[in-house]
Design an enzyme around this catalytic site. Sequence first.
Site, PDB file in Angstrom:
ATOM      1  CE  LYS A 140     -46.664 -20.625   3.645  1.00 42.25           C
ATOM      2  NZ  LYS A 140     -48.105 -20.668   4.021  1.00 42.25           N
ATOM      3  CB  SER A 198     -30.200 -14.116  17.051  1.00 45.14           C
ATOM      4  OG  SER A 198     -30.991 -15.050  16.348  1.00 45.14           O
ATOM      5  CG  ASP A 225     -41.914 -10.078  20.077  1.00 46.02           C
ATOM      6  OD1 ASP A 225     -41.163 -10.557  19.209  1.00 46.02           O
ATOM      7  OD2 ASP A 225     -41.500  -9.646  21.170  1.00 46.02           O
ATOM      8  CB  ALA A 237     -38.625 -16.701  17.410  1.00 43.76           C
ATOM      9  CG  HIS A 279     -29.904 -11.022  23.519  1.00 36.71           C
ATOM     10  ND1 HIS A 279     -30.860 -10.932  24.509  1.00 36.71           N
ATOM     11  CD2 HIS A 279     -30.402 -11.858  22.585  1.00 36.71           C
ATOM     12  CE1 HIS A 279     -31.888 -11.705  24.195  1.00 36.71           C
ATOM     13  NE2 HIS A 279     -31.636 -12.273  23.033  1.00 36.71           N
ATOM     14  N   GLY A 311     -51.117 -10.184  21.047  1.00 36.33           N
ATOM     15  CA  GLY A 311     -50.671  -9.522  22.255  1.00 36.33           C
ATOM     16  C   GLY A 311     -51.698  -9.515  23.371  1.00 36.33           C
TER      17      GLY A 311
END
Length: 343
Positions: A230, A146, A180, A182, A122, A312
């Site tokens: 999606k 993952s 960024d 998930a 990880h 960000g």
Amino acid sequence: MTQDGLVYVEHDRLRNLFKSKMMAAGMPEEQAAKVADLMIFADSRGIHSHGSVRMQYYAERAARGGFNLSPQFQVEQTGPSTATFFGDNAAGHLVAYKAMDKAIDMAKETGLGVVGIKEMAHSGAIGYFALQAAQQGMVALTVCQSDPMVVPFGGTQPYFGTNPIAFAAPRANGEPILFDMATTVQAWGKILDARSKNKEIPDTWAVDHTGEPTTNPHDVGALLPVAGPKGYGLMMMVDILAGSLLGLPFGKHVSSMYQDLSEYRRLGQFHFVINPSYFGDQETFLEQVAQMVDELHDIPPAQGFDQVYYPGEIQEDVKKKYQDTGIPVAASIYDYLVSDQVY
């Protein structure tokens, strides 16, 4: 300072606590320092799902042999702009950092740098690696697979992982854009963070072991893909790039993060770096991205919002705030960090 079950810790002190705990678990200093860098990167920006909440897990995996603490890294240059990086199942934080350095070097030389990482552990918040390239004037996309903890759209059993995507681009006179995410509504670390703070979660984040929505983080059996089909499509894309393309385990065959902490994980990651100067004028590109940010800031905010932020930017604001207040850490985790307990 302690408040509402949180301890506010100065930036450098928290990094040293992370590093010391990993070294106490047997990790060499270079590896421990990079793990600490990634965790501070996350916590200092309010991305607590990938910060201190992961510390005990990393220390236990290191102590039990789940990280290769004496890796032999190998880089195979497969073309002018392509390479594979064999991580030898070391802590992914250091592996992905070194592989991104290789991608950046190729992009400086040829305009593109594409590196597939084989067999790593990880790697924490992957935005760190995209930002690593943007800080050197590059545009970067990085993706990582993952273990299966997400039900596919329309399904009841986990198949793919949270499979994150990060994108970064530099701009003139300002911090880079950093996106960024998930490919789930929330990362698994958000569940861990809610557990550590004994807080409920929205019923749109996850399902229990019967496939029904739950608000109890302790009852979570699987996560849900972001935006339904999606997010499901995106997590498949990531798994193909960071898994099957590299000849690694894919989908439900990816090893569990938590099941056996003494086993190597054999994860894959994929860095794609672009040198803007090979596709147009570098300064014009930087100025256009900066102009884009300015124009977004000029858009009147919708009701309930203060302004339009670039990706960000909120994390950058949090970082500035924590420089004054310290970084909040759950009291139970802080007690562990300052203890002699390894895991």
